[in-house]
Design an enzyme around this catalytic site. Structure first.
Site, PDB file in Angstrom:
ATOM      1  N   ASP A  66       0.826  -1.201   0.000  1.00  0.00           N
ATOM      2  CA  ASP A  66       0.000   0.000   0.000  1.00  0.00           C
ATOM      3  C   ASP A  66       0.865   1.258   0.000  1.00  0.00           C
ATOM      4  O   ASP A  66       2.112   1.169   0.067  1.00  0.00           O
ATOM      5  CB  ASP A  66      -0.974  -0.017   1.198  1.00  0.00           C
ATOM      6  CG  ASP A  66      -0.318  -0.416   2.518  1.00  0.00           C
ATOM      7  OD1 ASP A  66       0.934  -0.438   2.584  1.00  0.00           O
ATOM      8  OD2 ASP A  66      -1.043  -0.701   3.477  1.00  0.00           O
ATOM      9  N   ASP A 135      -8.151  -2.116  13.869  1.00  0.00           N
ATOM     10  CA  ASP A 135      -9.542  -2.281  13.425  1.00  0.00           C
ATOM     11  C   ASP A 135      -9.709  -3.488  12.494  1.00  0.00           C
ATOM     12  O   ASP A 135     -10.743  -3.653  11.860  1.00  0.00           O
ATOM     13  CB  ASP A 135     -10.040  -1.003  12.735  1.00  0.00           C
ATOM     14  CG  ASP A 135      -9.257  -0.674  11.456  1.00  0.00           C
ATOM     15  OD1 ASP A 135      -8.309  -1.418  11.109  1.00  0.00           O
ATOM     16  OD2 ASP A 135      -9.604   0.325  10.805  1.00  0.00           O
TER      17      ASP A 135
HETATM   18  C1  GLP Z   1      -0.623   0.338   8.565  1.00  0.00           C
HETATM   19  C2  GLP Z   1      -0.311  -0.423   7.301  1.00  0.00           C
HETATM   20  C3  GLP Z   1      -0.659  -1.879   7.433  1.00  0.00           C
HETATM   21  C4  GLP Z   1      -0.094  -2.406   8.726  1.00  0.00           C
HETATM   22  C5  GLP Z   1      -0.749  -1.705   9.890  1.00  0.00           C
HETATM   23  C6  GLP Z   1      -0.289  -2.241  11.234  1.00  0.00           C
HETATM   24  O1  GLP Z   1      -1.922   0.788   8.614  1.00  0.00           O
HETATM   25  N1  GLP Z   1      -0.974   0.089   6.148  1.00  0.00           N
HETATM   26  O2  GLP Z   1      -0.147  -2.590   6.314  1.00  0.00           O
HETATM   27  O3  GLP Z   1      -0.320  -3.776   8.820  1.00  0.00           O
HETATM   28  O4  GLP Z   1      -0.378  -0.348   9.770  1.00  0.00           O
HETATM   29  O5  GLP Z   1       0.936  -1.667  11.571  1.00  0.00           O
HETATM   30  P1  GLP Z   1       1.873  -2.095  12.744  1.00  0.00           P
HETATM   31  O6  GLP Z   1       2.563  -3.319  12.293  1.00  0.00           O
HETATM   32  O7  GLP Z   1       2.806  -0.942  12.909  1.00  0.00           O
HETATM   33  O8  GLP Z   1       1.012  -2.314  13.932  1.00  0.00           O
END
Ligand code: GLP
Length: 259
Positions: A66, A135
């Site tokens: 993304d 979420d």
């Molecule tokens: C962001 C990314 C996701 C990721 C999520 C969780 O929103 N777009 O791809 O999985 O964060 O992030 P973290 O691993 O820092 O908790």
């Protein structure tokens, strides 16, 4: 879906790196799907170490999950930059084979279609790393995302903007719009490894692993994936009803099965 509960993020990083190492040795031109956020960082650290010890990525290619819309090219928090800094610059992947959706494109639908085409052209993603949002989002597929969705623009839920504000100077700087591989895109990856650590993920993990498959919890679509692996620490696994069963199953798994 295989659920593996491990002692901490170091062990999670090593096990995910084992799967990537196996893949790259078996298929040197493997196509990796890369996630950002904090969860995959131990995997990238481990792969950088293994590259130092000879693991070769020269024929591999990579696709980011993304990207934010509207950050100027080269912005340190654009996911293209994060992926470069945290992983691809630390191994010998050809920079020309590292792709991310173009969040600065003038024609966003065309950029999204081109991204899907590029993934197809590379032969599809062999192994997709994923984190999960508090979420239940994967990539940036927020609750309500279609299970059939492809790479497209999405709006972020406030909770996600707040969760991601730690990477920016202020909440106001976190973009409202993003491009993300769709749930349909992610479901076509041959193997998906989702990583989650910490108590703040426990509820989302319980919902997507053991709750109903529903668009309100996008990661629950992985219950339909033929080869999905979920690597958790004890805190992220703390709300699971069948935690003991997952531990028992993994502890008694025949070694030949791998991940
Ligand atoms: C962001 C990314 C996701 C990721 C999520 C969780 O929103 N777009 O791809 O999985 O964060 O992030 P973290 O691993 O820092 O908790």
């Amino acid at each position: 879906m295989e659920v593996v509960i491990l002692g901490g993020s170091k062990q999670i990083g090593r096990l995910a790196a084992d799967a990537i190492e196996d893949l790259v040795r078996r298929k040197p031109d493997a196509v990796l799907g890369l996630a950002t956020g904090s969860s995959p960082l131990p995997v990238y650290d481990e792969l950088a170490l293994r590259h130092g010890a000879g693991l070769d990525f020269s024929r591999a290619s990579a696709f980011a999950l993304d990207e934010y819309v509207g950050l100027p090219a080269g912005h340190p928090e654009s996911y293209r930059e994060v992926i470069r800094r945290e992983f691809t610059n630390r191994v010998n992947i050809d920079p020309g084979k590292v792709h991310a959706p173009d969040g600065a494109a003038a024609d966003i639908p065309a950029a999204c279609a081109a991204y899907e085409e590029a993934i197809r052209g590379a032969g599809g993603i062999d192994l997709q790393l994923l984190g999960v949002g508090t979420d239940g989002h994967i990539g940036f597929n927020e609750p309500g995302s279609s299970f059939a969705s492809r790479t497209r623009i999405k709006s972020l839920i406030e909770q996600t903007r707040r969760d991601n504000a730690r990477f920016f100077k202020s909440l106001a700087e976190v973009p409202h719009h993003v491009l993300t591989q769709g749930l349909g895109t992610i479901m076509e990856a041959r193997h998906v490894i989702l990583l989650a650590t910490g108590a703040q993920k426990a509820q989302a993990v319980r919902e997507f692993v053991e709750g109903p498959v529903a668009a309100i919890c996008p990661a629950s679509v992985l219950q339909f994936h033929p080869h999905a692996t979920v690597l958790l620490d004890e805190a992220a696994a703390s709300a699971l009803r069948l935690a003991d069963f997952y531990r028992h199953t993994y502890d008694h798994k025949p070694a030949w099965q791998g991940l």
